[in-house]
Design an enzyme around this catalytic site. Structure first.
Site, PDB file in Angstrom:
ATOM      1  N   HIS A  17     -35.653 -87.829 -16.376  1.00 51.97           N
ATOM      2  CA  HIS A  17     -36.772 -86.964 -16.790  1.00 51.97           C
ATOM      3  C   HIS A  17     -38.119 -87.639 -16.485  1.00 51.97           C
ATOM      4  O   HIS A  17     -39.046 -86.998 -15.989  1.00 51.97           O
ATOM      5  CB  HIS A  17     -36.712 -86.688 -18.299  1.00 51.97           C
ATOM      6  CG  HIS A  17     -35.524 -85.897 -18.762  1.00 51.97           C
ATOM      7  ND1 HIS A  17     -34.682 -86.332 -19.761  1.00 51.97           N
ATOM      8  CD2 HIS A  17     -35.064 -84.688 -18.386  1.00 51.97           C
ATOM      9  CE1 HIS A  17     -33.748 -85.419 -19.977  1.00 51.97           C
ATOM     10  NE2 HIS A  17     -33.952 -84.415 -19.151  1.00 51.97           N
ATOM     11  N   LYS A  41     -27.344 -75.856 -28.257  1.00 52.81           N
ATOM     12  CA  LYS A  41     -26.655 -77.142 -28.404  1.00 52.81           C
ATOM     13  C   LYS A  41     -27.116 -77.769 -29.722  1.00 52.81           C
ATOM     14  O   LYS A  41     -28.279 -77.643 -30.089  1.00 52.81           O
ATOM     15  CB  LYS A  41     -27.036 -78.098 -27.267  1.00 52.81           C
ATOM     16  CG  LYS A  41     -26.831 -77.551 -25.875  1.00 52.81           C
ATOM     17  CD  LYS A  41     -27.525 -78.452 -24.854  1.00 52.81           C
ATOM     18  CE  LYS A  41     -27.767 -77.769 -23.528  1.00 52.81           C
ATOM     19  NZ  LYS A  41     -28.737 -78.477 -22.669  1.00 52.81           N
ATOM     20  N   ARG A  91     -30.503 -82.362  -9.928  1.00 55.28           N
ATOM     21  CA  ARG A  91     -29.646 -83.526  -9.704  1.00 55.28           C
ATOM     22  C   ARG A  91     -28.646 -83.163  -8.606  1.00 55.28           C
ATOM     23  O   ARG A  91     -29.010 -82.986  -7.460  1.00 55.28           O
ATOM     24  CB  ARG A  91     -28.947 -83.920 -11.009  1.00 55.28           C
ATOM     25  CG  ARG A  91     -29.887 -84.521 -12.036  1.00 55.28           C
ATOM     26  CD  ARG A  91     -29.242 -84.646 -13.370  1.00 55.28           C
ATOM     27  NE  ARG A  91     -28.773 -83.339 -13.825  1.00 55.28           N
ATOM     28  CZ  ARG A  91     -28.444 -83.035 -15.066  1.00 55.28           C
ATOM     29  NH1 ARG A  91     -28.494 -83.959 -15.991  1.00 55.28           N
ATOM     30  NH2 ARG A  91     -28.043 -81.832 -15.387  1.00 55.28           N
ATOM     31  N   SER A 128     -28.614 -86.334 -20.254  1.00 53.27           N
ATOM     32  CA  SER A 128     -28.701 -86.679 -21.679  1.00 53.27           C
ATOM     33  C   SER A 128     -27.316 -86.648 -22.309  1.00 53.27           C
ATOM     34  O   SER A 128     -26.998 -87.480 -23.172  1.00 53.27           O
ATOM     35  CB  SER A 128     -29.626 -85.703 -22.407  1.00 53.27           C
ATOM     36  OG  SER A 128     -30.930 -85.806 -21.903  1.00 53.27           O
TER      37      SER A 128
HETATM   38  O1  PNS Z   1     -32.873 -79.220 -21.041  1.00 49.94           O
HETATM   39  P1  PNS Z   1     -32.292 -77.906 -20.643  1.00 49.94           P
HETATM   40  O2  PNS Z   1     -31.219 -77.493 -21.625  1.00 49.94           O
HETATM   41  O3  PNS Z   1     -31.804 -77.934 -19.232  1.00 49.94           O
HETATM   42  O4  PNS Z   1     -33.476 -76.807 -20.709  1.00 49.94           O
HETATM   43  C1  PNS Z   1     -33.191 -75.438 -20.594  1.00 49.94           C
HETATM   44  C2  PNS Z   1     -34.444 -74.577 -20.839  1.00 49.94           C
HETATM   45  C3  PNS Z   1     -35.176 -75.012 -22.084  1.00 49.94           C
HETATM   46  C4  PNS Z   1     -35.382 -74.704 -19.666  1.00 49.94           C
HETATM   47  C5  PNS Z   1     -33.956 -73.095 -20.974  1.00 49.94           C
HETATM   48  O5  PNS Z   1     -32.916 -73.042 -21.898  1.00 49.94           O
HETATM   49  C6  PNS Z   1     -35.068 -72.151 -21.423  1.00 49.94           C
HETATM   50  O6  PNS Z   1     -35.967 -71.847 -20.664  1.00 49.94           O
HETATM   51  N1  PNS Z   1     -34.990 -71.692 -22.680  1.00 49.94           N
HETATM   52  C7  PNS Z   1     -36.007 -70.831 -23.273  1.00 49.94           C
HETATM   53  C8  PNS Z   1     -35.515 -69.377 -23.446  1.00 49.94           C
HETATM   54  C9  PNS Z   1     -35.684 -68.601 -22.158  1.00 49.94           C
HETATM   55  O7  PNS Z   1     -36.769 -68.410 -21.637  1.00 49.94           O
HETATM   56  N2  PNS Z   1     -34.536 -68.143 -21.613  1.00 49.94           N
HETATM   57  C10 PNS Z   1     -34.488 -67.409 -20.367  1.00 49.94           C
HETATM   58  C11 PNS Z   1     -34.309 -68.350 -19.196  1.00 49.94           C
HETATM   59  S1  PNS Z   1     -34.179 -67.494 -17.652  1.00 49.94           S
END
Ligand code: PNS
Length: 159
Positions: A17, A41, A91, A128
């Protein structure tokens, strides 16, 4: 030059990150690191702990703002911050399909939002989830997480 939002769970932040943020700062004036609080999660660390680790890992770089993102869509959060660019790290090839799907859905939800991807390069193998597993099993975390995160994981799981 513009600002970008780099959102995620960061449970905890890894050197992968950090590398994405540092690489992003070559392209963007400012990056808002947005910690998602409402994740499906079950997080190991509280939002405050995650924010503290991120802030420490970035050594208070003034171009980085660390924020929390409680509910709703990421595109709406970005709009509330006046930002149109979402930063994501890539990644392995396995990330690609899901990331492209999210990027396209976010652009569908708000056509003025674009996602910029940066390759994780040296940290392509770091996640993570794996970090937590290794920490829980007493494995070596040197070089894959910031020192403050390593200490926090050791305090959580023991040496
Ligand atoms: O660390 P992560 O789990 O890869 O992050 C995922 C994240 C936070 C980017 C994704 O879950 C997200 O954008 N969540 C917010 C809700 C949302 O906008 N959902 C629609 C995504 S297309």
């Amino acid at each position: 030059m513009a600002d970008a939002v780099y959102a995620g769970s960061f449970d905890p932040i890894t050197n992968g990150h950090v590398a994405i943020i540092r690489a992003g700062l070559v392209a963007f004036d400012r990056i808002i690191v947005a910690v998602l609080t409402n994740t499906s999660k079950q997080p190991l660390f509280s939002v405050d702990e995650r924010i503290e680790m991120i802030t420490h890992a970035l050594e208070g770089d003034p171009r980085v703002e660390v924020d929390r993102f409680d509910r709703g869509l990421l595109v709406d959060y970005a709009r509330s911050k006046g930002v149109n660019v979402l930063l994501r790290g890539l990644r392995a090839a396995g990330d690609f399909e899901y990331e492209l799907q999210m990027a396209n859905m976010n652009s569908h939800l708000n056509p003025s939002v674009q996602t910029v991807f940066i390759g994780a390069n040296d940290y392509f193998f770091v996640s993570s989830t794996l970090i937590k597993e290794i920490a829980s099993l007493g494995g070596n975390l040197g070089g894959v997480v910031p020192r403050c995160v390593e200490e926090k994981l050791r305090a959580t799981f023991g040496p």
